[in-house]
Design a protein around this motif. Structure first.
Motif, PDB file in Angstrom:
ATOM      1  N   UNK A 296       0.841  -1.187   0.000  1.00 36.82           N
ATOM      2  CA  UNK A 296       0.000   0.000   0.000  1.00 36.82           C
ATOM      3  C   UNK A 296       0.883   1.246   0.000  1.00 36.82           C
ATOM      4  N   UNK A 297       0.791   2.094  -1.024  1.00 34.69           N
ATOM      5  CA  UNK A 297       1.679   3.263  -1.099  1.00 34.69           C
ATOM      6  C   UNK A 297       1.345   4.344  -0.096  1.00 34.69           C
ATOM      7  N   UNK A 298       0.204   4.234   0.583  1.00 32.97           N
ATOM      8  CA  UNK A 298      -0.172   5.260   1.551  1.00 32.97           C
ATOM      9  C   UNK A 298       0.111   4.896   2.981  1.00 32.97           C
ATOM     10  N   UNK A 299       0.840   3.802   3.202  1.00 33.19           N
ATOM     11  CA  UNK A 299       1.149   3.381   4.563  1.00 33.19           C
ATOM     12  C   UNK A 299       2.581   3.748   4.947  1.00 33.19           C
ATOM     13  N   UNK A 300       2.769   4.064   6.216  1.00 33.40           N
ATOM     14  CA  UNK A 300       4.099   4.382   6.733  1.00 33.40           C
ATOM     15  C   UNK A 300       4.983   3.146   6.760  1.00 33.40           C
ATOM     16  N   UNK A 301       6.287   3.359   6.496  1.00 33.13           N
ATOM     17  CA  UNK A 301       7.276   2.292   6.653  1.00 33.13           C
ATOM     18  C   UNK A 301       7.704   2.105   8.109  1.00 33.13           C
ATOM     19  N   UNK A 302       7.357   3.052   8.941  1.00 29.35           N
ATOM     20  CA  UNK A 302       7.799   2.998  10.333  1.00 29.35           C
ATOM     21  C   UNK A 302       8.357   4.346  10.760  1.00 29.35           C
ATOM     22  N   UNK A 303       8.935   4.385  11.935  1.00 32.72           N
ATOM     23  CA  UNK A 303       9.451   5.628  12.493  1.00 32.72           C
ATOM     24  C   UNK A 303      10.917   5.793  12.119  1.00 32.72           C
ATOM     25  N   UNK A 304      11.159   6.683  11.172  1.00 33.85           N
ATOM     26  CA  UNK A 304      12.495   6.858  10.600  1.00 33.85           C
ATOM     27  C   UNK A 304      13.229   7.966  11.356  1.00 33.85           C
ATOM     28  N   UNK A 305      14.473   7.692  11.762  1.00 33.41           N
ATOM     29  CA  UNK A 305      15.263   8.666  12.524  1.00 33.41           C
ATOM     30  C   UNK A 305      16.436   9.214  11.723  1.00 33.41           C
TER      31      UNK A 305
END
Length: 343
Positions: A296-305
């Motif tokens: 899904x292109x509208x979902x986050x990959x996670x919390x990127x730092x």
């Protein structure tokens, strides 16, 4: 997949459809229209829940597909040690039972199954996933082999294994060897670019190279797949087919500013990206069976730092949503940057 005129089944994706309703009520009509166009694109149906839930989802999807004379695409995401985590089935027997229920739900209908993202890029007992040791490695290949055989035995189901992306795993020979051990010879092919952003043209070239390497490894075993070896593969060799995830690759990979981030995490919620070519079997390639929207292109990959201390993502100036969470702003950006345009 190799028949002319294959159409993919879909139901309106709920997240962008709900977002469209919200923005319509707020008077954001152009944004709402883009979200409705995004919702209408045929996506894969994610299967990651327990046995009864997965079977019910498969059966309802198959009924919808049959009513529209179309083909659904299922993404299984339940193998033990999923993505080298504690997610997935508790053991090999439970996974086999789960696959049996997915197969029962598909039955004699037409379907495509994309097996287990990252299952061959993060194999237990390897450098990318040390969990499980050599026993875990052997189990992973048995599990995938069982899924290939069980689902591939259905009369109208195509099955594809994880082929990673260009550069991951670093050696094309490594992923070719893993594909062979996971029964690629009995599957319909492999898939590329799940959750990534690599451009379609480069993936078509890489897919052909990987397919030739699979041929060499299967025929000779342990081949290094050097350029000269790949070039020397006979023109009439039976090469493995593949599909490409084009859901996020409309603008290609993010070119992060040099030296700005300790770890740019190019794969993790990159800015300025767009959705890519819509699902189709018209790929202009003899080996590429289809372009699909696997993730899904509208979902986050996670919390990127980006190598910083956080908690904010310095690119988006916020704490990114948890991986797998719908992110309206990201979805809208990718819809606006669609190549080709969504509307």
């Amino acid at each position: 997949m190799r028949e002319p005129g294959v159409g993919f089944a879909y139901k309106q994706e709920p997240d962008p459809q709900r977002q469209a309703d919200v923005w319509e009520a707020q008077g954001r009509k152009a944004d709402a229209a883009l979200m409705r166009a995004l919702a209408a694109v045929p996506h894969t149906v994610n299967l990651s829940g327990p046995t009864t839930e997965a079977e019910d989802t498969v059966r309802s999807t198959m009924r919808l597909a049959a009513a529209h004379d179309a083909v659904p695409v299922f993404l299984t995401d339940y193998i033990p040690v999923t993505d080298c985590s504690d997610r997935g089935a508790p053991n090999e027997r439970a996974y086999r039972d789960w696959i049996d229920q997915v197969a029962a739900g598909i039955g004699a209908g037409r379907a495509v199954v994309v097996l287990e993202p990252n299952s061959l890029t993060k194999v237990p007992g390897t450098d990318n996933c040390p969990t499980g040791g050599t026993a875990g490695t052997a189990e992973r290949y048995r599990e995938l082999g069982y899924a290939v055989d069980r689902l591939g035995a259905l009369p109208h189901t195509a099955v594809y294994l994880d082929g990673g992306i260009q550069g991951w795993p670093e050696s094309v020979a490594d992923i070719a060897d893993r594909l062979v051990k996971a029964a690629i010879g009995r599957a319909d092919g492999f898939y590329l670019n799940s959750s990534d952003f690599q451009q379609t043209d480069s993936l078509l070239q890489y897919g052909e190279r990987l397919s030739r390497c699979v041929y060499l490894v299967a025929a000779k075993g342990g081949s290094a797949c050097a350029g000269a070896d790949i070039d020397a593969v006979p023109a009439d060799a039976p090469l493995t087919h593949f599909v490409i995830d084009t859901s996020r690759n409309g603008k290609g990979v993010w070119d992060a500013p040099e030296d700005k981030y300790a770890d740019p995490q190019l794969w993790c919620n990159p800015p300025g990206r767009g959705v890519g070519p819509r699902p189709t079997t018209d790929t202009d390639s003899e080996l590429a069976d289809a372009f699909l929207w696997i993730r899904d292109p509208g979902q986050s990959n996670g919390r990127c730092l980006r190598g910083g201390s956080g908690p904010e993502d310095p690119v988006h100036h916020q704490v990114d949503p948890v991986g797998g969470t719908w992110w309206p702003a990201l979805a809208l950006e990718r819809a606006r940057n669609a190549a080709p345009p969504l509307r």
